[in-house]
Design a protein around this motif. Structure first.
Motif, PDB file in Angstrom:
ATOM      1  N   VAL A 146       0.834  -1.208   0.000  1.00  0.00           N
ATOM      2  CA  VAL A 146       0.000   0.000   0.000  1.00  0.00           C
ATOM      3  C   VAL A 146       0.868   1.257   0.000  1.00  0.00           C
ATOM      4  CG1 VAL A 146      -1.786   1.274   1.259  1.00  0.00           C
ATOM      5  CG2 VAL A 146      -1.899  -1.221   1.109  1.00  0.00           C
ATOM      6  N   GLU A 147       2.061   1.170   0.594  1.00  0.00           N
ATOM      7  CA  GLU A 147       2.949   2.338   0.618  1.00  0.00           C
ATOM      8  C   GLU A 147       3.284   2.817  -0.799  1.00  0.00           C
ATOM      9  OE1 GLU A 147       3.348  -0.381   2.387  1.00  0.00           O
ATOM     10  OE2 GLU A 147       4.023   0.062   4.431  1.00  0.00           O
ATOM     11  N   ASN A 148       3.568   1.890  -1.696  1.00  0.00           N
ATOM     12  CA  ASN A 148       3.877   2.287  -3.079  1.00  0.00           C
ATOM     13  C   ASN A 148       2.647   2.844  -3.793  1.00  0.00           C
ATOM     14  OD1 ASN A 148       6.585   1.826  -3.039  1.00  0.00           O
ATOM     15  ND2 ASN A 148       6.565   0.020  -4.370  1.00  0.00           N
ATOM     16  N   VAL A 149       1.471   2.394  -3.388  1.00  0.00           N
ATOM     17  CA  VAL A 149       0.245   2.985  -3.944  1.00  0.00           C
ATOM     18  C   VAL A 149       0.171   4.456  -3.555  1.00  0.00           C
ATOM     19  CG1 VAL A 149      -2.281   2.950  -3.926  1.00  0.00           C
ATOM     20  CG2 VAL A 149      -1.006   0.794  -3.943  1.00  0.00           C
ATOM     21  N   ILE A 150       0.457   4.753  -2.288  1.00  0.00           N
ATOM     22  CA  ILE A 150       0.431   6.139  -1.818  1.00  0.00           C
ATOM     23  C   ILE A 150       1.432   6.989  -2.607  1.00  0.00           C
ATOM     24  CG2 ILE A 150       0.852   7.664   0.142  1.00  0.00           C
ATOM     25  CD1 ILE A 150      -1.680   5.968   0.393  1.00  0.00           C
ATOM     26  N   ARG A 151       2.635   6.463  -2.818  1.00  0.00           N
ATOM     27  CA  ARG A 151       3.661   7.211  -3.566  1.00  0.00           C
ATOM     28  C   ARG A 151       3.213   7.454  -5.017  1.00  0.00           C
ATOM     29  NH1 ARG A 151       6.868   3.255  -0.575  1.00  0.00           N
ATOM     30  NH2 ARG A 151       7.922   4.337   1.150  1.00  0.00           N
ATOM     31  N   ALA A 154       0.551  10.151  -5.121  1.00  0.00           N
ATOM     32  CA  ALA A 154       1.118  11.491  -4.969  1.00  0.00           C
ATOM     33  C   ALA A 154       1.545  12.040  -6.322  1.00  0.00           C
ATOM     34  CB  ALA A 154       2.306  11.455  -4.004  1.00  0.00           C
ATOM     35  N   LEU A 155       2.106  11.179  -7.167  1.00  0.00           N
ATOM     36  CA  LEU A 155       2.495  11.584  -8.525  1.00  0.00           C
ATOM     37  C   LEU A 155       1.266  11.833  -9.389  1.00  0.00           C
ATOM     38  CD1 LEU A 155       5.439   9.069  -9.103  1.00  0.00           C
ATOM     39  CD2 LEU A 155       5.601  11.489  -8.481  1.00  0.00           C
ATOM     40  N   LEU A 156       0.242  11.002  -9.172  1.00  0.00           N
ATOM     41  CA  LEU A 156      -0.999  11.170  -9.932  1.00  0.00           C
ATOM     42  C   LEU A 156      -1.636  12.517  -9.616  1.00  0.00           C
ATOM     43  CD1 LEU A 156      -2.772   9.366 -11.875  1.00  0.00           C
ATOM     44  CD2 LEU A 156      -4.169   8.869  -9.869  1.00  0.00           C
ATOM     45  N   LYS A 157      -1.589  12.908  -8.357  1.00  0.00           N
ATOM     46  CA  LYS A 157      -2.155  14.193  -7.961  1.00  0.00           C
ATOM     47  C   LYS A 157      -1.389  15.344  -8.606  1.00  0.00           C
ATOM     48  CE  LYS A 157      -3.552  16.890  -3.925  1.00  0.00           C
ATOM     49  NZ  LYS A 157      -3.646  16.940  -2.444  1.00  0.00           N
ATOM     50  N   ILE A 204     -18.767   1.108   1.043  1.00  0.00           N
ATOM     51  CA  ILE A 204     -17.619   1.808   0.452  1.00  0.00           C
ATOM     52  C   ILE A 204     -17.253   1.189  -0.894  1.00  0.00           C
ATOM     53  CG2 ILE A 204     -15.156   2.322   0.720  1.00  0.00           C
ATOM     54  CD1 ILE A 204     -15.668   2.508   3.748  1.00  0.00           C
ATOM     55  N   LEU A 205     -17.256  -0.142  -0.969  1.00  0.00           N
ATOM     56  CA  LEU A 205     -16.968  -0.814  -2.236  1.00  0.00           C
ATOM     57  C   LEU A 205     -17.981  -0.412  -3.303  1.00  0.00           C
ATOM     58  CD1 LEU A 205     -16.042  -4.402  -0.992  1.00  0.00           C
ATOM     59  CD2 LEU A 205     -14.532  -2.854  -2.256  1.00  0.00           C
ATOM     60  N   ASN A 206     -19.235  -0.384  -2.927  1.00  0.00           N
ATOM     61  CA  ASN A 206     -20.275  -0.075  -3.908  1.00  0.00           C
ATOM     62  C   ASN A 206     -20.225   1.379  -4.362  1.00  0.00           C
ATOM     63  OD1 ASN A 206     -22.521  -1.333  -5.338  1.00  0.00           O
ATOM     64  ND2 ASN A 206     -23.779   0.203  -4.319  1.00  0.00           N
ATOM     65  N   GLY A 207     -19.586   2.232  -3.567  1.00  0.00           N
ATOM     66  CA  GLY A 207     -19.460   3.639  -3.947  1.00  0.00           C
ATOM     67  C   GLY A 207     -18.138   3.977  -4.599  1.00  0.00           C
ATOM     68  N   SER A 208     -17.350   2.946  -4.926  1.00  0.00           N
ATOM     69  CA  SER A 208     -16.028   3.165  -5.510  1.00  0.00           C
ATOM     70  C   SER A 208     -16.000   2.850  -6.997  1.00  0.00           C
ATOM     71  CB  SER A 208     -14.990   2.293  -4.783  1.00  0.00           C
ATOM     72  OG  SER A 208     -14.925   2.611  -3.409  1.00  0.00           O
ATOM     73  N   ASP A 209     -14.905   3.251  -7.646  1.00  0.00           N
ATOM     74  CA  ASP A 209     -14.734   3.013  -9.079  1.00  0.00           C
ATOM     75  C   ASP A 209     -13.708   1.926  -9.382  1.00  0.00           C
ATOM     76  OD1 ASP A 209     -16.428   5.205 -10.219  1.00  0.00           O
ATOM     77  OD2 ASP A 209     -15.043   6.431  -9.059  1.00  0.00           O
ATOM     78  N   TYR A 210     -12.639   1.870  -8.577  1.00  0.00           N
ATOM     79  CA  TYR A 210     -11.561   0.917  -8.844  1.00  0.00           C
ATOM     80  C   TYR A 210     -11.012   0.377  -7.524  1.00  0.00           C
ATOM     81  CZ  TYR A 210     -11.624   3.120 -13.441  1.00  0.00           C
ATOM     82  OH  TYR A 210     -12.022   3.619 -14.660  1.00  0.00           O
ATOM     83  N   PHE A 211     -10.564  -0.868  -7.567  1.00  0.00           N
ATOM     84  CA  PHE A 211      -9.947  -1.519  -6.413  1.00  0.00           C
ATOM     85  C   PHE A 211      -8.449  -1.639  -6.666  1.00  0.00           C
ATOM     86  CE2 PHE A 211      -8.405  -5.155  -4.025  1.00  0.00           C
ATOM     87  CZ  PHE A 211      -8.991  -4.966  -2.775  1.00  0.00           C
ATOM     88  N   ILE A 212      -7.621  -1.250  -5.680  1.00  0.00           N
ATOM     89  CA  ILE A 212      -6.173  -1.202  -5.862  1.00  0.00           C
ATOM     90  C   ILE A 212      -5.490  -2.082  -4.817  1.00  0.00           C
ATOM     91  CG2 ILE A 212      -4.185   0.321  -6.144  1.00  0.00           C
ATOM     92  CD1 ILE A 212      -6.572   1.015  -7.958  1.00  0.00           C
ATOM     93  N   LEU A 213      -4.736  -3.086  -5.258  1.00  0.00           N
ATOM     94  CA  LEU A 213      -3.948  -3.896  -4.329  1.00  0.00           C
ATOM     95  C   LEU A 213      -2.828  -4.618  -5.095  1.00  0.00           C
ATOM     96  CD1 LEU A 213      -3.741  -4.659  -1.339  1.00  0.00           C
ATOM     97  CD2 LEU A 213      -5.046  -6.724  -1.859  1.00  0.00           C
ATOM     98  N   PRO A 214      -1.720  -3.916  -5.356  1.00  0.00           N
ATOM     99  CA  PRO A 214      -0.613  -4.493  -6.126  1.00  0.00           C
ATOM    100  C   PRO A 214       0.344  -5.305  -5.250  1.00  0.00           C
ATOM    101  CG  PRO A 214      -0.165  -2.199  -5.686  1.00  0.00           C
ATOM    102  CD  PRO A 214      -1.498  -2.491  -5.068  1.00  0.00           C
ATOM    103  N   SER A 265       6.027  -1.752  -8.572  1.00  0.00           N
ATOM    104  CA  SER A 265       6.880  -0.575  -8.424  1.00  0.00           C
ATOM    105  C   SER A 265       6.032   0.690  -8.534  1.00  0.00           C
ATOM    106  CB  SER A 265       7.973  -0.562  -9.490  1.00  0.00           C
ATOM    107  OG  SER A 265       7.406  -0.401 -10.788  1.00  0.00           O
ATOM    108  N   VAL A 266       6.538   1.781  -7.984  1.00  0.00           N
ATOM    109  CA  VAL A 266       5.784   3.035  -7.996  1.00  0.00           C
ATOM    110  C   VAL A 266       5.456   3.460  -9.422  1.00  0.00           C
ATOM    111  CG1 VAL A 266       5.864   5.498  -7.421  1.00  0.00           C
ATOM    112  CG2 VAL A 266       6.753   3.809  -5.805  1.00  0.00           C
ATOM    113  N   GLN A 267       6.451   3.430 -10.297  1.00  0.00           N
ATOM    114  CA  GLN A 267       6.248   3.883 -11.665  1.00  0.00           C
ATOM    115  C   GLN A 267       5.249   3.003 -12.407  1.00  0.00           C
ATOM    116  OE1 GLN A 267       7.387   6.788 -12.807  1.00  0.00           O
ATOM    117  NE2 GLN A 267       6.184   6.427 -14.662  1.00  0.00           N
ATOM    118  N   HIS A 268       5.337   1.683 -12.180  1.00  0.00           N
ATOM    119  CA  HIS A 268       4.420   0.792 -12.891  1.00  0.00           C
ATOM    120  C   HIS A 268       3.000   0.918 -12.352  1.00  0.00           C
ATOM    121  CE1 HIS A 268       3.825  -3.299 -15.050  1.00  0.00           C
ATOM    122  NE2 HIS A 268       3.908  -2.310 -15.934  1.00  0.00           N
TER     123      HIS A 268
END
Length: 311
Positions: A146-151, A154-157, A204-214, A265-268
């Motif tokens: 999840v840490e790499n998702v946060i990173r 941050a780039l997406l923002k 929360i799941l039903n109100g979301s668009d995408y699920f993220i867990l790399p 990876s963060v970039q991927h």
């Protein structure tokens, strides 16, 4: 094991279950009188064998993955011994885990059964979700990444993408993730919920668009994703997923159809998130795909068990 117990009971099998958290007296009768044992891990043999040493009981061992990694020489010898014993059958929860077992023991598993859950009576509703909403449901440990998702977010923002990200779950990484959220200026985008009940989680799941867990394969710690039923739970709510690409994940998530794989990876993650947002997924198919894993539809596994009982 709950859904397995229900499935067996519906097929008119008497089922007695025992968990290590329960009292010994409560489970003793079942342990002494049973002829067939379904073990959630091969390591349960150390507990069960003393009760059946004088009986000709049969054992079905469920293989998940982590219990087969980074083993000492004695554990390997035990697995190789029981693998060639006709009283034992082995069920892997994915082809990836079956391959690990074969490499370790020199024997093939007897059946591959993907994990199953309850996928009827709830799920995807076509509602207006508004802004881009992302969600993760997971125990917060390093391998879940999840840490790499946060990173990556941050780039997406910085690229001007507006989003909110809900993280559901507890674990040792909870506070480090919270610090990472603050240090990357994502306080208004990311919400750490900790533990929530099923009603809240489903909302929360039903109100979301995408699920993220790399998720990653942590070879040093000996930890791998054997399959990933959580991805199917997300699909059941019409959510395409971004997953890792190791272990049984690639069998749970159909790349380009029910979600996308990434290397963690963060970039991927960043690249694949953008691809995920630009890909059109058939949400009705996502629901249908998840429904295949409902515990009431595992006739192949029930048939395998019936054959085992009558051998």
């Amino acid at each position: 094991m709950h859904y397995m117990e229900v499935a067996l009971s519906q097929s008119r099998f008497d089922v007695c279950h025992y968990a290590f958290r329960e009292s010994l007296i409560r489970g003793l009768k079942g342990l002494l009188l049973s002829e067939y044992y379904i073990l959630a891990t091969w390591k349960m043999l150390f507990f069960v064998v003393p009760f059946v040493v004088l009986k000709k009981s049969k054992f079905l061992v469920v293989l998940h993955g982590n219990e087969l990694l980074n083993l000492g020489w004695l554990s390997v010898k035990i697995i190789k011994y029981i693998a060639k014993n006709k009283r034992f059958k082995f069920v892997a929860n994915s082809k990836a885990i079956a391959a690990i077992f074969e490499d370790l023991s020199g024997h093939k598993v007897d059946f591959i059964q993907y994990p199953f859950g309850e996928f009827e009576g709830r799920g995807y509703q076509d509602i207006n979700r508004g802004d881009l909403k992302l969600v993760t449901v997971s125990r917060l440990v390093p391998r879940k990444n999840v840490e790499n998702v946060i990173r990556a977010l941050a780039l997406l923002k910085k690229d001007g993408v507006n989003f909110s990200y809900d993280i559901i779950g507890e674990g040792p990484c909870f506070h480090s993730i919270m610090k990472l959220v603050k240090s990357n200026g994502l306080d208004k985008n990311v919400y750490l919920h900790g533990f929530v009940d099923d009603t809240t989680k489903n909302s929360i799941l039903n109100g979301s668009d995408y699920f993220i867990l790399p998720s990653l394969f942590d070879s040093e710690a000996g930890s791998i994703e054997g399959f990933g039923i959580v991805y199917l739970e997300a699909n059941y709510f019409g959510l395409p997923v971004l997953s890792g690409n190791t272990g049984g994940i690639t069998e749970a998530v159909v790349d380009g159809v029910t979600g996308l794989h990434c290397d963690g990876s963060v970039q991927h993650i960043l690249e694949k998130l953008k691809e995920l947002f630009d890909t059109k997924f058939d949400k009705e198919y996502l629901v249908q795909y998840a429904e295949r894993f409902d515990y009431r539809k595992q006739n192949g596994f029930i048939g395998f068990l019936k054959g085992w009982f009558h051998e």
